[in-house]
Design a protein around this motif. Structure first.
Motif, PDB file in Angstrom:
ATOM      1  N   ARG A 192       0.807  -1.217   0.000  1.00  7.90           N
ATOM      2  CA  ARG A 192       0.000   0.000   0.000  1.00  7.90           C
ATOM      3  C   ARG A 192       0.845   1.275   0.000  1.00  7.90           C
ATOM      4  NH1 ARG A 192      -4.209  -1.553   4.882  1.00  7.90           N
ATOM      5  NH2 ARG A 192      -5.005  -3.516   3.993  1.00  7.90           N
ATOM      6  N   TYR A 193       2.013   1.185   0.604  1.00  7.96           N
ATOM      7  CA  TYR A 193       2.843   2.390   0.757  1.00  7.96           C
ATOM      8  C   TYR A 193       4.258   2.099   0.234  1.00  7.96           C
ATOM      9  CZ  TYR A 193      -0.970   2.872   4.132  1.00  7.96           C
ATOM     10  OH  TYR A 193      -2.209   2.901   4.745  1.00  7.96           O
ATOM     11  N   PRO A 194       4.400   1.860  -1.058  1.00 11.22           N
ATOM     12  CA  PRO A 194       5.712   1.470  -1.606  1.00 11.22           C
ATOM     13  C   PRO A 194       6.795   2.540  -1.445  1.00 11.22           C
ATOM     14  CG  PRO A 194       4.158   1.989  -3.367  1.00 11.22           C
ATOM     15  CD  PRO A 194       3.357   1.933  -2.105  1.00 11.22           C
ATOM     16  N   ASP A 195       6.403   3.795  -1.248  1.00  7.01           N
ATOM     17  CA  ASP A 195       7.393   4.866  -1.076  1.00  7.01           C
ATOM     18  C   ASP A 195       7.689   5.167   0.384  1.00  7.01           C
ATOM     19  OD1 ASP A 195       7.541   5.244  -3.851  1.00  7.01           O
ATOM     20  OD2 ASP A 195       5.809   6.590  -3.825  1.00  7.01           O
ATOM     21  N   SER A 196       7.107   4.414   1.272  1.00  7.63           N
ATOM     22  CA  SER A 196       7.296   4.660   2.702  1.00  7.63           C
ATOM     23  C   SER A 196       8.718   4.318   3.144  1.00  7.63           C
ATOM     24  CB  SER A 196       6.303   3.829   3.519  1.00  7.63           C
ATOM     25  OG  SER A 196       6.609   3.885   4.898  1.00  7.63           O
ATOM     26  N   THR A 197       9.218   5.063   4.087  1.00  7.87           N
ATOM     27  CA  THR A 197      10.535   4.765   4.658  1.00  7.87           C
ATOM     28  C   THR A 197      10.494   3.499   5.512  1.00  7.87           C
ATOM     29  OG1 THR A 197      10.003   6.221   6.531  1.00  7.87           O
ATOM     30  CG2 THR A 197      11.226   7.191   4.691  1.00  7.87           C
ATOM     31  N   LYS A 198       9.298   3.001   5.793  1.00  9.67           N
ATOM     32  CA  LYS A 198       9.141   1.789   6.595  1.00  9.67           C
ATOM     33  C   LYS A 198       9.265   0.511   5.759  1.00  9.67           C
ATOM     34  CE  LYS A 198       8.314   3.649  10.637  1.00  9.67           C
ATOM     35  NZ  LYS A 198       9.286   3.489  11.742  1.00  9.67           N
ATOM     36  N   VAL A 199       9.321   0.617   4.445  1.00 10.89           N
ATOM     37  CA  VAL A 199       9.344  -0.565   3.582  1.00 10.89           C
ATOM     38  C   VAL A 199      10.529  -1.485   3.885  1.00 10.89           C
ATOM     39  CG1 VAL A 199       9.614  -1.351   1.193  1.00 10.89           C
ATOM     40  CG2 VAL A 199       7.945   0.426   1.750  1.00 10.89           C
ATOM     41  N   PRO A 200      11.769  -0.993   4.006  1.00 13.29           N
ATOM     42  CA  PRO A 200      12.883  -1.914   4.313  1.00 13.29           C
ATOM     43  C   PRO A 200      12.660  -2.701   5.604  1.00 13.29           C
ATOM     44  CG  PRO A 200      13.722   0.233   3.652  1.00 13.29           C
ATOM     45  CD  PRO A 200      12.254   0.390   3.830  1.00 13.29           C
ATOM     46  N   ASP A 201      12.193  -2.014   6.650  1.00 12.47           N
ATOM     47  CA  ASP A 201      11.950  -2.702   7.921  1.00 12.47           C
ATOM     48  C   ASP A 201      10.784  -3.678   7.806  1.00 12.47           C
ATOM     49  OD1 ASP A 201      13.989  -1.371   9.328  1.00 12.47           O
ATOM     50  OD2 ASP A 201      12.712   0.366   9.618  1.00 12.47           O
ATOM     51  N   ALA A 202       9.758  -3.306   7.020  1.00  9.92           N
ATOM     52  CA  ALA A 202       8.617  -4.200   6.828  1.00  9.92           C
ATOM     53  C   ALA A 202       9.059  -5.483   6.112  1.00  9.92           C
ATOM     54  CB  ALA A 202       7.527  -3.492   6.046  1.00  9.92           C
ATOM     55  N   LEU A 203       9.899  -5.352   5.087  1.00 10.83           N
ATOM     56  CA  LEU A 203      10.415  -6.534   4.391  1.00 10.83           C
ATOM     57  C   LEU A 203      11.247  -7.406   5.330  1.00 10.83           C
ATOM     58  CD1 LEU A 203      11.493  -4.989   0.964  1.00 10.83           C
ATOM     59  CD2 LEU A 203       9.780  -6.798   1.294  1.00 10.83           C
ATOM     60  N   LEU A 204      12.055  -6.758   6.147  1.00 10.71           N
ATOM     61  CA  LEU A 204      12.868  -7.498   7.118  1.00 10.71           C
ATOM     62  C   LEU A 204      11.977  -8.312   8.049  1.00 10.71           C
ATOM     63  CD1 LEU A 204      15.692  -7.996   8.446  1.00 10.71           C
ATOM     64  CD2 LEU A 204      15.143  -6.058   9.958  1.00 10.71           C
ATOM     65  N   LYS A 205      10.933  -7.664   8.580  1.00  8.06           N
ATOM     66  CA  LYS A 205      10.045  -8.361   9.504  1.00  8.06           C
ATOM     67  C   LYS A 205       9.233  -9.445   8.787  1.00  8.06           C
ATOM     68  CE  LYS A 205      11.271  -6.489  13.301  1.00  8.06           C
ATOM     69  NZ  LYS A 205      10.401  -5.645  14.122  1.00  8.06           N
ATOM     70  N   MET A 206       8.944  -9.253   7.515  1.00 10.09           N
ATOM     71  CA  MET A 206       8.308 -10.325   6.758  1.00 10.09           C
ATOM     72  C   MET A 206       9.209 -11.555   6.733  1.00 10.09           C
ATOM     73  SD  MET A 206       6.624  -8.271   3.522  1.00 10.09           S
ATOM     74  CE  MET A 206       6.299  -9.794   2.624  1.00 10.09           C
ATOM     75  N   GLY A 207      10.502 -11.292   6.539  1.00 11.79           N
ATOM     76  CA  GLY A 207      11.463 -12.396   6.571  1.00 11.79           C
ATOM     77  C   GLY A 207      11.498 -13.068   7.931  1.00 11.79           C
ATOM     78  N   PHE A 208      11.498 -12.270   9.000  1.00 12.29           N
ATOM     79  CA  PHE A 208      11.527 -12.823  10.355  1.00 12.29           C
ATOM     80  C   PHE A 208      10.269 -13.638  10.646  1.00 12.29           C
ATOM     81  CE2 PHE A 208      14.544  -9.440  12.381  1.00 12.29           C
ATOM     82  CZ  PHE A 208      15.566  -9.882  11.548  1.00 12.29           C
ATOM     83  N   CYS A 209       9.107 -13.094  10.245  1.00 15.30           N
ATOM     84  CA  CYS A 209       7.843 -13.802  10.488  1.00 15.30           C
ATOM     85  C   CYS A 209       7.828 -15.145   9.758  1.00 15.30           C
ATOM     86  CB  CYS A 209       6.656 -12.957  10.033  1.00 15.30           C
ATOM     87  SG  CYS A 209       6.313 -11.529  11.084  1.00 15.30           S
ATOM     88  N   ASN A 210       8.234 -15.141   8.500  1.00 15.72           N
ATOM     89  CA  ASN A 210       8.267 -16.389   7.740  1.00 15.72           C
ATOM     90  C   ASN A 210       9.285 -17.365   8.326  1.00 15.72           C
ATOM     91  OD1 ASN A 210       6.279 -16.131   5.592  1.00 15.72           O
ATOM     92  ND2 ASN A 210       7.564 -14.474   4.788  1.00 15.72           N
TER      93      ASN A 210
END
Length: 251
Positions: A192-210
């Motif tokens: 939803r927010y591809p330009d957000s500064t939170k995207v790198p951290d969100a991807l990281l946490k996606m990796g952690f969750c998986n």
């Protein structure tokens, strides 16, 4: 004046004719002295006039300095006024944040749970409600924080703080080990927010969750994407560490 007096005596001397004795008024020495005195008087008058002009010049210079000082004072007053206005705005923002934190703390202390669709501060601004929700998160009141951020996103979907709210909503699920719900919430940040500064951290946490869900391939994909697309970030460094851990674990 003396010069004019000596000239007035000259017709009298001419009328009486020449005599054996030179009248005092025609005495060359006396005339020379009178002329010298007259010249000295004229010189003194010029000095006095020049002194008056110098005084006027000094007064004009003093007035010019006063005008310059007044202009400087006016500029200083304008600057101080602008600075004061800025301080007032900062003070207002600080007070607003403190009030929000206090209200949030009072709500937490009272133990009053949020109802579905209820904001921490009904009728408050998006900024105030975001801050209240974040205070609940800092207090580790994850259930109430999740409701607060979720209700925030429903009430203020177009807020400039929406991308942050979505990220912290996902964090509440991650903190309570609801990894399946968390990974979907983090994925919503990326989509939803591809330009957000939170995207790198969100991807990281996606990796952690998986990783926690033992979805190894999905975990590696998310972590590698952080490294590839955001190589100079802290998230990329942490992603690399988790990938090394997975390698050592043989998963």
């Amino acid at each position: 004046m003396l010069k004019r007096a000596s000239l007035a005596l000259l017709p009298v001397a001419l009328a009486t004719g020449c005599s054996a004795l030179t009248p005092p008024s025609e005495d060359p020495v006396l005339v020379a002295r009178l002329n010298a005195l007259d010249q000295r008087i004229e010189a003194l008058e010029r000095v006095i006039q020049n002194q008056s002009l110098a005084q006027l010049t000094q007064e004009v210079a003093a007035l010019e300095r006063q005008v310059s000082e007044l202009q400087g004072n006016d500029e200083t007053l304008q600057y101080n006024a602008q600075t004061t206005a800025e301080r007032q705005r900062n003070l207002y923002a600080d007070l607003d944040a403190r009030i929000v934190a206090l209200e949030s703390s009072l709500r937490s202390a009272s133990g009053a749970p949020l109802r579905d669709g209820e904001l921490p501060l009904p009728g408050g601004s998006d900024k105030a409600n975001y801050q209240a929700a974040f205070e609940l998160l800092k207090e580790q009141n994850y259930e109430q924080a999740a409701k607060a951020f979720g209700n925030f996103l429903k009430q203020f979907p177009d807020s400039s703080l929406a991308h942050n709210a979505q990220y912290w909503l996902a964090e509440t699920y991650y903190a309570t080990k609801e990894f399946g719900t968390a990974v979907e919430a983090f994925e919503a940040v990326v989509n939803r927010y591809p330009d957000s500064t939170k995207v790198p951290d969100a991807l990281l946490k996606m990796g952690f969750c998986n990783y926690e869900l033992q979805r190894w391939d999905q975990a590696r994909t998310a972590l590698a994407k952080v490294q590839d697309e955001y190589p100079e970030t802290t998230a990329a460094r942490l992603a690399g560490q988790r990938l090394e851990r997975m390698k050592s674990e043989g998963v």
